[in-house]
Design an enzyme around this catalytic site. Sequence first.
Site, short mmCIF file in Angstrom:
data_model
loop_
_atom_site.label_atom_id
_atom_site.label_comp_id
_atom_site.label_asym_id
_atom_site.label_seq_id
_atom_site.Cartn_x
_atom_site.Cartn_y
_atom_site.Cartn_z
CG ASP A 1 71.58 -53.99 -4.25
OD1 ASP A 1 71.04 -53.42 -3.34
OD2 ASP A 1 72.69 -53.76 -4.14
CD GLU B 1 72.31 -47.87 -6.96
OE1 GLU B 1 72.39 -47.09 -7.61
OE2 GLU B 1 73.14 -48.88 -6.53
CG ASP C 1 73.80 -53.73 -7.69
OD1 ASP C 1 74.54 -53.15 -6.88
OD2 ASP C 1 73.26 -52.81 -8.14
CB SER C 2 79.01 -54.90 -4.79
OG SER C 2 78.35 -55.61 -3.81
CE LYS D 1 71.63 -51.51 -1.20
NZ LYS D 1 71.91 -50.95 -2.58
CD GLU E 1 78.31 -46.52 -2.41
OE1 GLU E 1 79.30 -46.96 -3.02
OE2 GLU E 1 76.88 -47.08 -2.51
#
Length: 279
Positions: free
Chosen positions: A83, A115, A44-45, A113, A182
């Site tokens: 993501d 978080e 999602d970057s 993925k 991270e």
Amino acid sequence: MAITIRKLAEMKRDGEKIPMVTAYDYTAARIADAAGIPIILVGDSLGMVVLGYDSTVPVTMDDMVRHGRMVSRGSSEALVVVDLPFMSYQVDAAEALRNAGRLMQEGGAHTVKMEGGVSIAGTVRRMVDAGVPVMGHIGLTPQSVNALGGYRVQGRTKAAARRVLDDALALQEAGAYSVVLECVPAPLAKVITERLTIPTIGIGAGPDCDGQVQVFHDMLGLFPDFVPKHARKYAELGSDMTRAFEWYAEDVRNGAFPSEAESFTMNERLLVELLGEES
């Protein structure tokens, strides 16, 4: 041979390091796949390096499905991880499962993925039980940047380090097949990597993780606005591309492009006949 999550487990067991890069479209995926990169992350970057937002928070499910589909079409060997974006899995496990299903059915993802650690362990278990492979992501979690007070290294105090370790263990227990660390201090990342039986993928987490992930635009010098401390540039394609555009513009202005070699011909007798008909 196509990469699977079982292959990643074997790579950790055998001490073989795992390179992972982000990609956001068909062309980038083809390049990474041809280079033998085993994992391609549709991160999602893309919100920052492709869509121009100042964080990942505005990225939507439709964005991730669209870019996942592009990357899945460009990759034939790599494991494609996509993501789940902000608020697509935090509400409840049922919604998370539906959105993960979209990424796999519509977006071509092999795995997703997420978080978070302890707080999402139940959701991870629900998804894994339903057949959705999950990669975890702990330490600095960009979707929580507003709650964290900015992009900061996580785990530097004893209490914070305990939270990161607990998150990693909770994800493993819930069935995650791998976890991204991270912006975690290298000594802590080393301990986590040794404690876990699943692979760790570091980004700003030192050299002892089982693998590393870098953002496509950072490593190729395509995003000059900000270069993180943990990024290493392997090329300066941004400046090369600027020079190429300048050269092209100059050639157009002075008539050097297109040349005869870049032009198409025809039977000029037919053109004479056409003009004669008009007169």
